[in-house]
Write a protein that holds these residues in place. Structure first.
Motif, PDB file in Angstrom:
ATOM      1  N   ASP A  10       0.867  -1.220  -0.006  1.00 47.26           N
ATOM      2  CA  ASP A  10       0.047  -0.055   0.026  1.00 47.26           C
ATOM      3  C   ASP A  10       0.866   1.323  -0.135  1.00 47.26           C
ATOM      4  OD1 ASP A  10       0.754  -0.482   2.608  1.00 47.26           O
ATOM      5  OD2 ASP A  10      -0.573   0.705   3.513  1.00 47.26           O
ATOM      6  N   ASP A  11       2.207   1.164   0.342  1.00 50.83           N
ATOM      7  CA  ASP A  11       2.946   2.313   0.285  1.00 50.83           C
ATOM      8  C   ASP A  11       3.569   2.472  -1.191  1.00 50.83           C
ATOM      9  OD1 ASP A  11       5.123   4.201   0.330  1.00 50.83           O
ATOM     10  OD2 ASP A  11       5.834   3.255   2.019  1.00 50.83           O
ATOM     11  N   ALA A  12       2.631   3.448  -1.844  1.00 43.21           N
ATOM     12  CA  ALA A  12       2.916   3.875  -3.396  1.00 43.21           C
ATOM     13  C   ALA A  12       4.316   4.021  -3.498  1.00 43.21           C
ATOM     14  CB  ALA A  12       2.051   4.826  -3.781  1.00 43.21           C
ATOM     15  N   ARG A  13       5.004   4.808  -2.953  1.00 44.10           N
ATOM     16  CA  ARG A  13       6.484   5.293  -3.041  1.00 44.10           C
ATOM     17  C   ARG A  13       7.335   4.201  -2.840  1.00 44.10           C
ATOM     18  NH1 ARG A  13       9.436  10.119   0.400  1.00 44.10           N
ATOM     19  NH2 ARG A  13      11.692   9.932  -0.955  1.00 44.10           N
ATOM     20  N   LEU A  14       7.178   3.201  -2.005  1.00 42.04           N
ATOM     21  CA  LEU A  14       8.150   2.199  -1.757  1.00 42.04           C
ATOM     22  C   LEU A  14       7.753   1.265  -3.008  1.00 42.04           C
ATOM     23  CD1 LEU A  14       9.990   0.324  -0.251  1.00 42.04           C
ATOM     24  CD2 LEU A  14       8.032  -0.546   1.010  1.00 42.04           C
ATOM     25  N   ALA A  15       6.572   0.842  -3.325  1.00 37.93           N
ATOM     26  CA  ALA A  15       6.123  -0.038  -4.584  1.00 37.93           C
ATOM     27  C   ALA A  15       6.823   0.460  -5.841  1.00 37.93           C
ATOM     28  CB  ALA A  15       4.776  -0.169  -4.441  1.00 37.93           C
ATOM     29  N   ALA A  16       6.847   1.701  -5.973  1.00 42.15           N
ATOM     30  CA  ALA A  16       7.486   2.131  -7.269  1.00 42.15           C
ATOM     31  C   ALA A  16       8.912   2.166  -7.207  1.00 42.15           C
ATOM     32  CB  ALA A  16       7.093   3.784  -7.337  1.00 42.15           C
ATOM     33  N   MET A  17       9.695   2.629  -6.152  1.00 42.26           N
ATOM     34  CA  MET A  17      10.920   2.308  -6.037  1.00 42.26           C
ATOM     35  C   MET A  17      11.394   1.010  -6.215  1.00 42.26           C
ATOM     36  SD  MET A  17      13.401   2.999  -2.689  1.00 42.26           S
ATOM     37  CE  MET A  17      12.821   1.616  -1.868  1.00 42.26           C
ATOM     38  N   VAL A  18      10.559   0.007  -5.406  1.00 37.99           N
ATOM     39  CA  VAL A  18      11.342  -1.335  -5.524  1.00 37.99           C
ATOM     40  C   VAL A  18      10.849  -2.020  -6.826  1.00 37.99           C
ATOM     41  CG1 VAL A  18      10.598  -3.672  -4.613  1.00 37.99           C
ATOM     42  CG2 VAL A  18      10.921  -1.727  -2.959  1.00 37.99           C
ATOM     43  N   GLY A  19       9.661  -1.761  -7.494  1.00 44.56           N
ATOM     44  CA  GLY A  19       9.211  -2.092  -8.758  1.00 44.56           C
ATOM     45  C   GLY A  19      10.397  -1.676  -9.860  1.00 44.56           C
ATOM     46  N   GLU A  20      10.738  -0.394  -9.710  1.00 47.34           N
ATOM     47  CA  GLU A  20      11.568  -0.115 -10.713  1.00 47.34           C
ATOM     48  C   GLU A  20      13.005  -0.808 -10.717  1.00 47.34           C
ATOM     49  OE1 GLU A  20      14.100   4.327 -12.132  1.00 47.34           O
ATOM     50  OE2 GLU A  20      12.532   4.377 -10.247  1.00 47.34           O
ATOM     51  N   TYR A  21      13.516  -0.801  -9.451  1.00 42.41           N
ATOM     52  CA  TYR A  21      14.734  -1.632  -9.226  1.00 42.41           C
ATOM     53  C   TYR A  21      14.526  -2.978  -9.690  1.00 42.41           C
ATOM     54  CZ  TYR A  21      18.843  -3.620  -6.847  1.00 42.41           C
ATOM     55  OH  TYR A  21      19.928  -4.183  -6.461  1.00 42.41           O
ATOM     56  N   LEU A  22      13.696  -3.819  -9.439  1.00 41.46           N
ATOM     57  CA  LEU A  22      13.542  -5.171  -9.914  1.00 41.46           C
ATOM     58  C   LEU A  22      13.261  -5.194 -11.233  1.00 41.46           C
ATOM     59  CD1 LEU A  22      10.785  -6.605  -7.214  1.00 41.46           C
ATOM     60  CD2 LEU A  22      13.285  -6.987  -7.440  1.00 41.46           C
ATOM     61  N   GLU A  23      12.711  -4.157 -11.941  1.00 35.42           N
ATOM     62  CA  GLU A  23      12.665  -4.209 -13.320  1.00 35.42           C
ATOM     63  C   GLU A  23      13.794  -4.061 -14.175  1.00 35.42           C
ATOM     64  OE1 GLU A  23       9.330  -1.502 -13.997  1.00 35.42           O
ATOM     65  OE2 GLU A  23       7.828  -3.066 -13.962  1.00 35.42           O
ATOM     66  N   GLN A  24      14.841  -3.328 -13.561  1.00 39.86           N
ATOM     67  CA  GLN A  24      15.972  -2.774 -13.940  1.00 39.86           C
ATOM     68  C   GLN A  24      16.868  -4.121 -13.988  1.00 39.86           C
ATOM     69  OE1 GLN A  24      17.535   0.223 -11.314  1.00 39.86           O
ATOM     70  NE2 GLN A  24      16.534   1.680 -12.717  1.00 39.86           N
ATOM     71  N   ASN A  25      16.382  -5.144 -12.725  1.00 38.49           N
ATOM     72  CA  ASN A  25      17.045  -6.410 -12.941  1.00 38.49           C
ATOM     73  C   ASN A  25      16.465  -7.450 -13.595  1.00 38.49           C
ATOM     74  OD1 ASN A  25      19.808  -6.169 -10.846  1.00 38.49           O
ATOM     75  ND2 ASN A  25      18.274  -4.801 -10.084  1.00 38.49           N
ATOM     76  N   GLY A  26      15.611  -7.329 -14.654  1.00 35.95           N
ATOM     77  CA  GLY A  26      15.028  -8.206 -15.434  1.00 35.95           C
ATOM     78  C   GLY A  26      13.827  -8.763 -15.095  1.00 35.95           C
ATOM     79  N   PHE A  27      13.243  -8.444 -14.275  1.00 34.80           N
ATOM     80  CA  PHE A  27      11.854  -8.753 -13.784  1.00 34.80           C
ATOM     81  C   PHE A  27      10.546  -7.754 -14.413  1.00 34.80           C
ATOM     82  CE2 PHE A  27      14.438 -10.403 -10.358  1.00 34.80           C
ATOM     83  CZ  PHE A  27      14.273 -11.845 -10.525  1.00 34.80           C
ATOM     84  N   THR A  28       9.351  -8.286 -14.492  1.00 33.00           N
ATOM     85  CA  THR A  28       8.189  -7.779 -14.790  1.00 33.00           C
ATOM     86  C   THR A  28       7.341  -7.571 -13.671  1.00 33.00           C
ATOM     87  OG1 THR A  28       8.166  -8.414 -17.141  1.00 33.00           O
ATOM     88  CG2 THR A  28       6.049  -7.654 -16.164  1.00 33.00           C
ATOM     89  N   VAL A  29       6.968  -6.263 -13.228  1.00 33.35           N
ATOM     90  CA  VAL A  29       6.362  -6.273 -11.801  1.00 33.35           C
ATOM     91  C   VAL A  29       4.920  -5.657 -12.089  1.00 33.35           C
ATOM     92  CG1 VAL A  29       6.681  -5.332  -9.440  1.00 33.35           C
ATOM     93  CG2 VAL A  29       8.658  -5.976 -10.911  1.00 33.35           C
ATOM     94  N   SER A  30       3.817  -6.412 -11.296  1.00 34.18           N
ATOM     95  CA  SER A  30       2.694  -5.684 -11.358  1.00 34.18           C
ATOM     96  C   SER A  30       2.475  -5.376  -9.906  1.00 34.18           C
ATOM     97  CB  SER A  30       1.541  -6.957 -11.623  1.00 34.18           C
ATOM     98  OG  SER A  30       1.736  -7.240 -13.156  1.00 34.18           O
ATOM     99  N   LYS A  31       1.702  -4.371  -9.708  1.00 36.47           N
ATOM    100  CA  LYS A  31       1.484  -3.785  -8.400  1.00 36.47           C
ATOM    101  C   LYS A  31      -0.098  -3.862  -7.878  1.00 36.47           C
ATOM    102  CE  LYS A  31       5.232  -0.541  -9.117  1.00 36.47           C
ATOM    103  NZ  LYS A  31       5.464  -0.665 -10.555  1.00 36.47           N
ATOM    104  N   ALA A  32      -0.332  -4.303  -6.703  1.00 33.86           N
ATOM    105  CA  ALA A  32      -1.627  -3.961  -6.305  1.00 33.86           C
ATOM    106  C   ALA A  32      -1.575  -3.137  -4.705  1.00 33.86           C
ATOM    107  CB  ALA A  32      -2.342  -5.072  -5.884  1.00 33.86           C
TER     108      ALA A  32
END
Length: 239
Positions: A10-32
């Motif tokens: 639910d922390d949009a800022r954390l989800a965005a930061m972590v999602g971006e980092y994981l995507e930079q490392n080759g993953f596709t990330v969906s968020k809820a």
């Protein structure tokens, strides 16, 4: 093709930061942003396109992460086996134990370094896809207990046992070394994990869940025996 992760946070800022980092490392990330929308995404994905792993926050605005975890494990077929990495801001070890008992594969307390999260995600996915250490044949049989390492299934008689990916790997690590006493550190090393911050009790929780799945009487186990002060041993001779 990149591996798909679902992050329920639910922390949009954390989800965005972590999602971006994981995507930079080759993953596709969906968020809820909450538990119910996360469960909805899983139901919509179904068996055809499920995420490889769920990153699940314990504290959510609607239903908490423990309830989400419980509902995921109650989903039909292979969906119930999706690995879950739980995030928790709580410092009480009991919250982590409850998470493991509900079926989480690993946990990471907040605040955390994104690199550690990435390492844990990769470790969980590696356990999910790599063959067990020292596997010489697919099927292990111990009396009525059968462990199929290729299919990643466990049956007692004709009944299939409900284990998480991590619990399956723990069982295989013990069964491949039947008759040998293993410390908790040796068990964690055998499944390629620096798991759970070497939190010994976490292994005990998982062993309790494995016993509940494979033992006739989990309170009087015959297959996985505790060696007090040392660790565990998988019995060679079983019924």
């Amino acid at each position: 093709m990149s591996q798909h992760l679902l992050m329920i946070e639910d922390d949009a800022r954390l989800a965005a930061m972590v999602g971006e980092y994981l995507e930079q490392n080759g993953f596709t990330v969906s968020k809820a942003p909450d538990g119910l929308s996360g469960l909805s995404r899983l139901n919509q994905a179904g068996d055809n396109h499920p995420p490889e792993l769920v990153i699940l926050d314990l504290m959510l605005p609607d239903i908490d992460g423990l309830e989400v975890c419980r509902r995921v494990r109650a989903l039909p077929s292979s969906m119930a086996q999706i690995p879950i990495l739980m995030l928790t801001a709580k410092g009480d070890p009991m919250d982590r134990i409850i998470g493991l008992e509900m079926g989480a594969d690993d946990y990471l307390p907040k605040p955390f370094e994104p690199r550690e999260l990435l390492a844990r995600v990769r470790a969980i996915l590696r356990r999910k896809t790599e063959p067990a250490i020292g596997a010489n044949q697919s099927l292990l049989r111990f009396g009525s207990l059968s462990i199929d390492r290729d299919a990643r299934t466990v049956t007692v008689g004709t009944d299939e046992c409900d284990l998480t990916s991590y619990q399956f790997d723990l069982l295989v690590a013990l069964a491949e070394r039947a008759g040998r006493v293993l410390t908790r550190d040796q068990i964690m090393e055998a499944v390629r994990g620096r798991e759970l911050e070497a939190f010994d009790r976490s292994i005990d929780v998982h062993m309790g869940r494995i016993r509940a799945a494979i033992e006739s009487d989990p309170k009087d186990p015959k297959r996985i025996l505790t060696v007090r002060g040392v660790g565990y041993v998988f019995a060679r001779q079983q019924e």
